[in-house]
Write a protein that holds these residues in place. Structure first.
Motif, PDB file in Angstrom:
ATOM      1  N   GLU A 149       0.910   4.100  -2.942  1.00  0.00           N
ATOM      2  CA  GLU A 149       0.568   5.481  -2.598  1.00  0.00           C
ATOM      3  C   GLU A 149       1.691   6.445  -2.927  1.00  0.00           C
ATOM      4  OE1 GLU A 149      -0.513   5.576   1.531  1.00  0.00           O
ATOM      5  OE2 GLU A 149      -2.171   4.165   1.232  1.00  0.00           O
ATOM      6  N   GLU A 150       2.902   6.109  -2.538  1.00  0.00           N
ATOM      7  CA  GLU A 150       4.065   6.963  -2.763  1.00  0.00           C
ATOM      8  C   GLU A 150       5.181   6.128  -3.369  1.00  0.00           C
ATOM      9  OE1 GLU A 150       5.294   9.322   0.612  1.00  0.00           O
ATOM     10  OE2 GLU A 150       3.272   9.209   1.429  1.00  0.00           O
ATOM     11  N   SER A 210       0.823  -1.210   0.000  1.00  0.00           N
ATOM     12  CA  SER A 210       0.000   0.000   0.000  1.00  0.00           C
ATOM     13  C   SER A 210       0.856   1.259   0.000  1.00  0.00           C
ATOM     14  CB  SER A 210      -0.930   0.030   1.221  1.00  0.00           C
ATOM     15  OG  SER A 210      -1.865  -1.013   1.139  1.00  0.00           O
TER      16      SER A 210
END
Length: 151
Positions: A48-49, A44
């Motif tokens: 996300e980044e 995750s």
């Protein structure tokens, strides 16, 4: 009087030299460790980044069911998930014996063009073990299940 100022000057030179040596040794240690520190990220967090393609880090989670595809030679592709996101992984080498679907794993490598290129894959070493980072990532996504207690 000249003797006291000479001692004082020598003391200042020794302190300055010690300070320079300390700063230099700290810089050399930091430079030497730059590739030895690998941060852990869950799938995750990677989605996300996304990290820079040249950053080496560790990713961990569960091997997604039905995702293991053995290629030519010793190349293997699979996906790792934490329940919130799934990241494709490519690895060239021999996988650990306990590597299988729906089991915990941790890989070291780089995230390039949306694919984690693993240089090392680690799998759990017994039936109940799972790395603490992987457990935390799975708990955060709400998919962690405690291992069944033997009665």
């Amino acid at each position: 009087m000249a003797l006291k100022s000479l001692k004082k000057q020598r003391r200042i030179q020794v302190i300055a030299l010690a300070t320079v040596a300390l700063v230099l040794s700290t810089a050399l240690i930091g430079y030497g460790m730059r590739d030895g520190i690998n941060f852990f990220r869950s799938p995750s967090q990677v989605v996300e980044e996304p990290p820079a393609p040249n950053e080496v880090f560790r990713i961990g989670g569960l091997v997604a069911e039905g995702s293991i595809v053995r290629g030519q030679g010793s190349s293997v592709t699979f996906s790792v998930t934490d329940g919130g996101a799934t990241v494709p992984v490519v690895y060239t080498g021999v996988l650990p014996d306990l590597f299988s679907e729906n089991e915990g794993m941790v890989g070291t490598g780089r995230f390039v063009d949306g694919v984690f290129e693993a240089s090392e894959i680690l799998a759990k070493h017994d039936e109940e073990y799972m790395p603490a980072e992987v457990v935390d990532a799975l708990k955060e996504q709400g998919v962690y299940q405690e291992p069944a207690a033997d009665s």
